[in-house]
Design a protein around this motif. Structure first.
Motif, PDB file in Angstrom:
ATOM      1  N   GLN A 134       1.673  10.671  -2.420  1.00 52.15           N
ATOM      2  CA  GLN A 134       1.402  11.706  -1.319  1.00 52.15           C
ATOM      3  C   GLN A 134       0.674  12.717  -1.374  1.00 52.15           C
ATOM      4  O   GLN A 134      -0.321  13.208  -0.722  1.00 52.15           O
ATOM      5  CB  GLN A 134       2.732  12.193  -0.797  1.00 52.15           C
ATOM      6  N   LEU A 135       0.871  13.190  -2.761  1.00 51.26           N
ATOM      7  CA  LEU A 135      -0.183  14.506  -3.005  1.00 51.26           C
ATOM      8  C   LEU A 135      -1.699  13.979  -3.169  1.00 51.26           C
ATOM      9  O   LEU A 135      -2.501  14.718  -2.663  1.00 51.26           O
ATOM     10  CB  LEU A 135       0.186  14.669  -4.752  1.00 51.26           C
TER      11      LEU A 135
ATOM     12  N   ILE B 149      -8.271   7.461   8.013  1.00 50.52           N
ATOM     13  CA  ILE B 149      -8.200   7.328   6.587  1.00 50.52           C
ATOM     14  C   ILE B 149      -6.818   7.770   6.333  1.00 50.52           C
ATOM     15  O   ILE B 149      -6.281   6.937   5.449  1.00 50.52           O
ATOM     16  CB  ILE B 149      -9.258   8.190   5.772  1.00 50.52           C
ATOM     17  N   GLN B 150      -6.238   8.822   6.966  1.00 46.81           N
ATOM     18  CA  GLN B 150      -4.833   9.272   6.283  1.00 46.81           C
ATOM     19  C   GLN B 150      -3.911   8.096   6.843  1.00 46.81           C
ATOM     20  O   GLN B 150      -3.165   7.665   5.989  1.00 46.81           O
ATOM     21  CB  GLN B 150      -4.184  10.623   6.987  1.00 46.81           C
ATOM     22  N   ASP B 151      -3.868   7.608   8.079  1.00 41.60           N
ATOM     23  CA  ASP B 151      -3.096   6.552   8.784  1.00 41.60           C
ATOM     24  C   ASP B 151      -3.207   5.236   7.830  1.00 41.60           C
ATOM     25  O   ASP B 151      -2.333   4.584   7.494  1.00 41.60           O
ATOM     26  CB  ASP B 151      -3.514   6.345  10.220  1.00 41.60           C
ATOM     27  N   MET B 152      -4.457   4.913   7.715  1.00 35.31           N
ATOM     28  CA  MET B 152      -4.798   3.650   6.780  1.00 35.31           C
ATOM     29  C   MET B 152      -4.148   3.660   5.527  1.00 35.31           C
ATOM     30  O   MET B 152      -3.568   2.688   4.730  1.00 35.31           O
ATOM     31  CB  MET B 152      -6.418   3.623   6.643  1.00 35.31           C
ATOM     32  N   LEU B 153      -4.303   5.016   4.577  1.00 38.95           N
ATOM     33  CA  LEU B 153      -3.816   5.046   3.432  1.00 38.95           C
ATOM     34  C   LEU B 153      -2.184   5.066   3.226  1.00 38.95           C
ATOM     35  O   LEU B 153      -1.674   4.283   2.632  1.00 38.95           O
ATOM     36  CB  LEU B 153      -4.268   6.396   2.687  1.00 38.95           C
ATOM     37  N   ASP B 154      -1.600   5.599   4.378  1.00 38.46           N
ATOM     38  CA  ASP B 154      -0.077   5.730   4.454  1.00 38.46           C
ATOM     39  C   ASP B 154       0.505   4.080   4.868  1.00 38.46           C
ATOM     40  O   ASP B 154       1.413   3.825   4.181  1.00 38.46           O
ATOM     41  CB  ASP B 154       0.111   6.463   5.853  1.00 38.46           C
TER      42      ASP B 154
ATOM     43  N   ASN C 137      -1.288   1.237   4.162  1.00 37.76           N
ATOM     44  CA  ASN C 137      -1.637   0.095   3.247  1.00 37.76           C
ATOM     45  C   ASN C 137      -1.316   0.315   1.893  1.00 37.76           C
ATOM     46  O   ASN C 137      -1.164  -0.540   1.152  1.00 37.76           O
ATOM     47  CB  ASN C 137      -3.208  -0.071   3.515  1.00 37.76           C
ATOM     48  N   VAL C 138      -1.334   1.623   1.526  1.00 41.12           N
ATOM     49  CA  VAL C 138      -1.003   2.121  -0.046  1.00 41.12           C
ATOM     50  C   VAL C 138       0.388   2.148  -0.341  1.00 41.12           C
ATOM     51  O   VAL C 138       0.808   1.566  -1.515  1.00 41.12           O
ATOM     52  CB  VAL C 138      -2.032   3.252  -0.427  1.00 41.12           C
ATOM     53  N   LYS C 139       1.161   2.847   0.272  1.00 42.01           N
ATOM     54  CA  LYS C 139       2.622   2.965   0.004  1.00 42.01           C
ATOM     55  C   LYS C 139       3.375   1.777   0.146  1.00 42.01           C
ATOM     56  O   LYS C 139       2.982   0.950   1.009  1.00 42.01           O
ATOM     57  CB  LYS C 139       3.250   4.133   0.766  1.00 42.01           C
ATOM     58  N   GLY C 140       4.575   1.682  -0.454  1.00 44.72           N
ATOM     59  CA  GLY C 140       5.179   0.404  -0.291  1.00 44.72           C
ATOM     60  C   GLY C 140       4.897  -0.557  -1.179  1.00 44.72           C
ATOM     61  O   GLY C 140       4.345  -0.205  -2.297  1.00 44.72           O
ATOM     62  N   GLY C 141       5.639  -1.843  -1.249  1.00 39.03           N
ATOM     63  CA  GLY C 141       5.535  -2.703  -2.240  1.00 39.03           C
ATOM     64  C   GLY C 141       6.329  -2.700  -3.592  1.00 39.03           C
ATOM     65  O   GLY C 141       6.925  -1.488  -3.637  1.00 39.03           O
ATOM     66  N   LYS C 142       6.141  -3.161  -4.601  1.00 39.61           N
ATOM     67  CA  LYS C 142       6.620  -3.112  -5.755  1.00 39.61           C
ATOM     68  C   LYS C 142       5.980  -2.238  -6.668  1.00 39.61           C
ATOM     69  O   LYS C 142       6.944  -1.476  -7.491  1.00 39.61           O
ATOM     70  CB  LYS C 142       6.850  -4.654  -6.423  1.00 39.61           C
ATOM     71  N   MET C 143       4.819  -1.930  -6.508  1.00 42.00           N
ATOM     72  CA  MET C 143       4.044  -0.750  -7.141  1.00 42.00           C
ATOM     73  C   MET C 143       4.071  -1.031  -8.777  1.00 42.00           C
ATOM     74  O   MET C 143       4.063  -0.209  -9.635  1.00 42.00           O
ATOM     75  CB  MET C 143       4.512   0.531  -6.892  1.00 42.00           C
ATOM     76  N   ASN C 144       4.543  -2.295  -9.115  1.00 44.40           N
ATOM     77  CA  ASN C 144       4.530  -2.691 -10.670  1.00 44.40           C
ATOM     78  C   ASN C 144       3.299  -2.374 -11.337  1.00 44.40           C
ATOM     79  O   ASN C 144       3.556  -1.527 -12.526  1.00 44.40           O
ATOM     80  CB  ASN C 144       4.808  -4.153 -10.783  1.00 44.40           C
TER      81      ASN C 144
ATOM     82  N   TRP D 183      -1.968   5.158  -9.704  1.00 45.92           N
ATOM     83  CA  TRP D 183      -2.625   4.996  -8.308  1.00 45.92           C
ATOM     84  C   TRP D 183      -3.972   4.712  -8.133  1.00 45.92           C
ATOM     85  O   TRP D 183      -4.077   3.782  -7.188  1.00 45.92           O
ATOM     86  CB  TRP D 183      -2.150   6.407  -7.401  1.00 45.92           C
ATOM     87  N   ALA D 184      -4.533   4.860  -9.164  1.00 44.44           N
ATOM     88  CA  ALA D 184      -5.881   4.268  -9.084  1.00 44.44           C
ATOM     89  C   ALA D 184      -5.932   2.722  -8.933  1.00 44.44           C
ATOM     90  O   ALA D 184      -6.620   2.214  -8.270  1.00 44.44           O
ATOM     91  CB  ALA D 184      -6.775   4.874 -10.124  1.00 44.44           C
ATOM     92  N   ILE D 185      -5.218   2.381  -9.968  1.00 45.54           N
ATOM     93  CA  ILE D 185      -4.954   0.969 -10.080  1.00 45.54           C
ATOM     94  C   ILE D 185      -4.397   0.407  -8.905  1.00 45.54           C
ATOM     95  O   ILE D 185      -4.883  -0.596  -8.241  1.00 45.54           O
ATOM     96  CB  ILE D 185      -4.004   0.587 -11.457  1.00 45.54           C
ATOM     97  N   GLU D 186      -3.506   0.867  -8.211  1.00 45.95           N
ATOM     98  CA  GLU D 186      -2.674   0.578  -7.075  1.00 45.95           C
ATOM     99  C   GLU D 186      -3.636   0.639  -5.823  1.00 45.95           C
ATOM    100  O   GLU D 186      -3.924  -0.451  -5.128  1.00 45.95           O
ATOM    101  CB  GLU D 186      -1.581   1.378  -6.663  1.00 45.95           C
ATOM    102  N   TRP D 187      -4.500   1.611  -5.695  1.00 43.99           N
ATOM    103  CA  TRP D 187      -5.379   1.754  -4.520  1.00 43.99           C
ATOM    104  C   TRP D 187      -6.627   0.825  -4.491  1.00 43.99           C
ATOM    105  O   TRP D 187      -6.985   0.225  -3.583  1.00 43.99           O
ATOM    106  CB  TRP D 187      -5.982   3.015  -4.673  1.00 43.99           C
TER     107      TRP D 187
END
Length: 117
Positions: free
Chosen positions: A40-41, A64-69, A71-78, A111-115
């Motif tokens: 979120q930061l 862009i904010q809506d797209m990131l919220d 598509n990026v958040k959620g999932g396992k984030m392993n 988060w760079a990896i996740e994005w």
């Protein structure tokens, strides 16, 4: 001489970046919640900088904010969480206790990896 079109997003920033103020990262008690807090930061910082640094119109900034919220958040984030875990393990192997700033920097890298995934 030709008039080249102006593409602000590819011409670099207009000024110095703001200093980074990291939140408290609770690695032991809430690693996933802390990791999400860093996301979120990053989103908030990106959305705040786009109009100022790149003249991005409000409609596109909101998209862009809506797209990131969405598509990026959620999932396992392993993958991202593993970056933090690996960094902590390396620091502990060196006999160091990770600081809050180091934990947050590891989370930014995660988060760079996740994005990019």
């Amino acid at each position: 001489q030709t008039n080249k079109p102006r593409f602000p997003a590819t011409q670099g920033t207009k000024g110095p970046a703001a200093p980074i103020v990291y939140p408290k990262y609770d690695y032991e008690g809430d690693p996933k919640g802390s990791f999400l807090q860093i996301c979120q930061l990053l989103i908030d910082e990106l959305v705040a900088e786009l109009p100022k640094q790149y003249d991005l119109p409000p409609r596109e900034t909101k998209w862009i904010q809506d797209m990131l919220d969405y598509n990026v958040k959620g999932g396992k984030m392993n993958r991202g969480l593993m970056v933090v875990d690996a960094g902590v393990a390396i620091l502990k192997q060196q006999g160091k206790t990770p600081s809050n700033e180091q934990l947050c920097q590891l989370a930014v890298l995660g988060w760079a990896i996740e994005w990019l995934q």
